[in-house]
Motif scaffolding. Structure first.
Motif, short mmCIF file in Angstrom:
data_model
loop_
_atom_site.label_atom_id
_atom_site.label_comp_id
_atom_site.label_asym_id
_atom_site.label_seq_id
_atom_site.Cartn_x
_atom_site.Cartn_y
_atom_site.Cartn_z
N SER A 17 0.84 -1.20 0.00
CA SER A 17 0.00 0.00 0.00
C SER A 17 0.87 1.25 0.00
N GLU A 25 1.50 -3.31 4.27
CA GLU A 25 0.24 -3.96 3.91
C GLU A 25 0.36 -4.49 2.49
N LEU A 27 -1.22 -6.24 -0.96
CA LEU A 27 -2.44 -6.36 -1.75
C LEU A 27 -2.62 -7.82 -2.17
N ALA A 29 -5.70 -10.28 -4.11
CA ALA A 29 -6.95 -10.20 -4.85
C ALA A 29 -7.48 -11.60 -5.10
N GLN A 30 -8.81 -11.72 -5.11
CA GLN A 30 -9.46 -13.01 -5.34
C GLN A 30 -9.78 -13.16 -6.83
N TRP A 38 -6.85 -16.48 -3.62
CA TRP A 38 -6.30 -15.14 -3.44
C TRP A 38 -4.84 -15.16 -3.84
N LYS A 122 -12.53 -9.27 -5.88
CA LYS A 122 -12.35 -8.64 -4.57
C LYS A 122 -10.86 -8.40 -4.38
N TYR A 123 -10.55 -7.42 -3.56
CA TYR A 123 -9.16 -7.24 -3.15
C TYR A 123 -9.14 -6.71 -1.73
N GLU A 124 -8.03 -6.97 -1.05
CA GLU A 124 -7.84 -6.50 0.32
C GLU A 124 -6.35 -6.26 0.55
N PHE A 125 -6.07 -5.39 1.50
CA PHE A 125 -4.71 -5.23 1.97
C PHE A 125 -4.61 -6.02 3.26
N VAL A 126 -3.60 -6.89 3.35
CA VAL A 126 -3.43 -7.73 4.53
C VAL A 126 -2.04 -7.51 5.11
N ARG A 134 -4.08 -16.64 3.70
CA ARG A 134 -5.06 -16.17 2.70
C ARG A 134 -4.73 -16.62 1.28
#
Length: 156
Positions: A17, A25, A27, A29-30, A38, A122-126, A134
């Motif tokens: 990020s 963080e 990125l 994505a699914q 992911w 979908k996407y998320e920062f983990v 994940r």
């Protein structure tokens, strides 16, 4: 017996990020075609295309932005084999050989996965502690290898 496997040349991005380096963080994505899978953005290298050009093109195609800073490049190509059900979809390749880059989204970057041919839904920062649980299982070994290299070099 010699095994002649074919590997698709591919580029992959470990996208951090815009909060990096203050906050680390990642990125994820699914995939649209495999629910629950992911991964990092990645894609094939077109004939005659440089690795960096492929990186920027793939990011634009997959997450709607290539507004990034390249922080580091993994020095080696990393190979992995596809699981059997994935291999059937991506015939004639047995797997991929990937060149990984560690990149940071610029403050001006806007992620948009609603691209003309969406690869992610979908996407998320983990955070690091959640990253490997994940990620789709058959990519975990590769991701650990790549992340450990970037950690060892002091980037993460």
């Amino acid at each position: 017996m010699k095994c002649n496997k074919s590997y698709r040349p591919n580029v992959a991005a470990v996208v951090l990020s815009s909060n990096y380096p203050a906050k680390c963080e990642f990125l994820l994505a699914q995939r649209t075609d495999i629910k629950g899978a992911w991964q990092f953005p990645q894609g094939g290298i077109d004939e005659g295309e440089t690795i960096l050009n492929a990186l920027f093109r793939e990011l634009q195609e997959e997450i709607g932005t290539n507004d990034i800073e390249v922080i580091a490049e993994h020095p080696e190509w990393i190979k992995y084999d596809f699981p059997t059900k994935v291999r059937k979809k991506l015939y004639p390749f047995d797997g991929q050989k990937q060149k990984y880059f560690l990149v940071r989204l610029k403050n001006t970057a806007i992620i948009n996965i609603e691209t003309p041919i969406p690869e992610f839904d979908k996407y998320e920062f983990v955070q690091y502690k959640d990253l490997f649980e994940r990620v789709t299982p058959f990519k975990r070994f590769v991701y650990k290898q790549v992340i450990e290299y970037f950690k060892k070099e002091g980037y993460l």
